[in-house]
Design a protein around this motif. Structure first.
Motif, PDB file in Angstrom:
ATOM      1  N   ASP A 260       0.825  -1.204   0.000  1.00  0.00           N
ATOM      2  CA  ASP A 260       0.000   0.000   0.000  1.00  0.00           C
ATOM      3  C   ASP A 260       0.860   1.255   0.000  1.00  0.00           C
ATOM      4  O   ASP A 260       0.468   2.292  -0.562  1.00  0.00           O
ATOM      5  CB  ASP A 260      -0.931  -0.015   1.223  1.00  0.00           C
ATOM      6  N   ALA A 261       2.036   1.182   0.611  1.00  0.00           N
ATOM      7  CA  ALA A 261       2.942   2.337   0.609  1.00  0.00           C
ATOM      8  C   ALA A 261       3.393   2.645  -0.818  1.00  0.00           C
ATOM      9  O   ALA A 261       3.526   3.812  -1.207  1.00  0.00           O
ATOM     10  CB  ALA A 261       4.149   2.059   1.501  1.00  0.00           C
ATOM     11  N   TRP A 262       3.643   1.610  -1.601  1.00  0.00           N
ATOM     12  CA  TRP A 262       4.002   1.824  -3.003  1.00  0.00           C
ATOM     13  C   TRP A 262       2.824   2.389  -3.786  1.00  0.00           C
ATOM     14  O   TRP A 262       3.008   3.164  -4.723  1.00  0.00           O
ATOM     15  CB  TRP A 262       4.482   0.517  -3.633  1.00  0.00           C
ATOM     16  N   TRP A 263       1.628   1.980  -3.425  1.00  0.00           N
ATOM     17  CA  TRP A 263       0.426   2.552  -4.056  1.00  0.00           C
ATOM     18  C   TRP A 263       0.401   4.064  -3.827  1.00  0.00           C
ATOM     19  O   TRP A 263       0.127   4.840  -4.748  1.00  0.00           O
ATOM     20  CB  TRP A 263      -0.824   1.892  -3.482  1.00  0.00           C
ATOM     21  N   ASP A 264       0.696   4.469  -2.577  1.00  0.00           N
ATOM     22  CA  ASP A 264       0.718   5.900  -2.258  1.00  0.00           C
ATOM     23  C   ASP A 264       1.819   6.612  -3.038  1.00  0.00           C
ATOM     24  O   ASP A 264       1.640   7.768  -3.469  1.00  0.00           O
ATOM     25  CB  ASP A 264       0.912   6.107  -0.758  1.00  0.00           C
ATOM     26  N   GLU A 265       2.959   5.942  -3.244  1.00  0.00           N
ATOM     27  CA  GLU A 265       4.025   6.526  -4.051  1.00  0.00           C
ATOM     28  C   GLU A 265       3.555   6.756  -5.484  1.00  0.00           C
ATOM     29  O   GLU A 265       3.848   7.797  -6.093  1.00  0.00           O
ATOM     30  CB  GLU A 265       5.246   5.596  -4.065  1.00  0.00           C
ATOM     31  N   ALA A 266       2.835   5.773  -6.004  1.00  0.00           N
ATOM     32  CA  ALA A 266       2.314   5.895  -7.368  1.00  0.00           C
ATOM     33  C   ALA A 266       1.379   7.098  -7.484  1.00  0.00           C
ATOM     34  O   ALA A 266       1.415   7.833  -8.481  1.00  0.00           O
ATOM     35  CB  ALA A 266       1.599   4.605  -7.777  1.00  0.00           C
ATOM     36  N   LYS A 267       0.560   7.299  -6.465  1.00  0.00           N
ATOM     37  CA  LYS A 267      -0.342   8.448  -6.457  1.00  0.00           C
ATOM     38  C   LYS A 267       0.440   9.759  -6.468  1.00  0.00           C
ATOM     39  O   LYS A 267       0.101  10.699  -7.204  1.00  0.00           O
ATOM     40  CB  LYS A 267      -1.280   8.390  -5.234  1.00  0.00           C
ATOM     41  N   LEU A 268       1.488   9.811  -5.643  1.00  0.00           N
ATOM     42  CA  LEU A 268       2.305  11.031  -5.572  1.00  0.00           C
ATOM     43  C   LEU A 268       3.007  11.317  -6.893  1.00  0.00           C
ATOM     44  O   LEU A 268       3.280  12.467  -7.241  1.00  0.00           O
ATOM     45  CB  LEU A 268       3.333  10.892  -4.439  1.00  0.00           C
ATOM     46  N   LYS A 269       3.294  10.250  -7.649  1.00  0.00           N
ATOM     47  CA  LYS A 269       3.949  10.409  -8.946  1.00  0.00           C
ATOM     48  C   LYS A 269       2.939  10.768 -10.034  1.00  0.00           C
ATOM     49  O   LYS A 269       3.320  10.935 -11.207  1.00  0.00           O
ATOM     50  CB  LYS A 269       4.688   9.122  -9.319  1.00  0.00           C
ATOM     51  N   GLY A 270       1.675  10.858  -9.658  1.00  0.00           N
ATOM     52  CA  GLY A 270       0.656  11.233 -10.627  1.00  0.00           C
ATOM     53  C   GLY A 270       0.191  10.082 -11.530  1.00  0.00           C
ATOM     54  O   GLY A 270      -0.388  10.327 -12.594  1.00  0.00           O
ATOM     55  N   LEU A 271       0.462   8.862 -11.106  1.00  0.00           N
ATOM     56  CA  LEU A 271       0.055   7.704 -11.910  1.00  0.00           C
ATOM     57  C   LEU A 271      -1.427   7.375 -11.679  1.00  0.00           C
ATOM     58  O   LEU A 271      -2.015   7.786 -10.686  1.00  0.00           O
ATOM     59  CB  LEU A 271       0.920   6.490 -11.561  1.00  0.00           C
TER      60      LEU A 271
END
Length: 271
Positions: A260-271
């Motif tokens: 889930d932390a990687w999911w949040d990273e993806a969101k921050l990257k605008g994915l």
């Protein structure tokens, strides 16, 4: 190099359906068997447009056009209609539904009169469609009778609520629909707690229907919104997969919190 025309396509379709020399697969088809292919081609057109894959849009539009050509050939074989009558009916209907463009009902008429707003054009369109339904030589039609049952469920739900709204059965704004969604969520929670699968299914359907109705009030196409969400989920999930592959290479080596932390990273990257 020869450039083929619409007449060539109609000839090709006729050849494909020839009982003696045609294609065995095409010969076996009927109206019902073609429907799944039509739906698939329509969605492929929509997907191509959403991905802005313009080089392939021409091909997808051709595939969709072929579906119309196929139906027209079947109609011709049954002496019900043919491609020419489909075109004639379509042009006639569109002229009738655009009086602001064809004021005297003639295709070559010059446009006259003042400009109409989008809302006025839409209101006129719906009024003309209501009159068309009333003019059909059939028994008295119910308000919802000609909303096709074969439409995808989300699309049909939107059309049902839109049709009902035309006779005043509708909320006047979006917020009351949001309240209805919260009510349906509470009822779904209760059904889940009771463990009654039939009730859960029924309440879940009510919740989806209310959400589709909210989308209509917000001016959002629910199917388009859901497809966009699907694409977003795919992009973010692919990012997580990339991190797994770059790390231990085993999904089960990571906890849900880590994924889930990687999911949040993806969101921050605008994915």
């Amino acid at each position: 190099m020869k450039s083929y025309t619409l007449d060539d396509l109609l000839y090709l379709m006729n050849r494909l359906r020839d009982p003696q020399t045609g294609c065995p697969w095409d010969i076996k088809q009927d109206f019902a068997s073609i429907v799944p292919h039509t739906l698939e081609e329509a969605y492929e057109v929509a997907d191509t447009i959403e991905r802005k894959d313009w080089p392939h849009l021409q091909d997808e539009l051709g595939d969709l056009l072929f579906q119309v050509i196929f139906y027209a050939q079947l109609g011709k074989e049954q002496n019900s209609f043919d491609f020419e009558s489909v075109i004639d009916g379509l042009v006639t209907k569109l002229i009738r539904r655009h009086p602001h463009v064809f004021p005297d009902g003639e295709l070559t008429a010059e446009r006259v009169g003042g400009e109409l707003t989008d809302a006025e054009i839409k209101a006129n369109w719906e009024a003309i469609k209501r009159q068309e339904r009333a003019d059909k030589p059939v028994a008295k039609m119910r308000v919802l009778d000609d909303v096709p049952r074969t439409l995808p469920a989300i699309t049909r739900a939107e059309k049902l609520t839109r049709r009902a709204s035309q006779v005043g059965f509708d909320w006047g704004a979006a917020l009351p629909v949001l309240d209805k969604i919260e009510e349906e969520i509470a009822e779904l929670r209760e059904a889940i707690a009771e463990g009654n699968l039939d009730e859960v299914r029924d309440e879940f359907g009510d919740l989806l229907f209310a959400q589709v109705n909210l989308a209509r009030h917000l001016g959002i196409n629910p199917d388009t919104a859901l497809r966009g969400c699907n694409q977003k989920f795919e992009r973010r999930f692919n990012y997580i997969e990339d991190q797994v592959d770059a790390g231990k290479g085993d999904w089960h080596a990571y906890s849900l919190d880590e994924l889930d932390a990687w999911w949040d990273e993806a969101k921050l990257k605008g994915l």
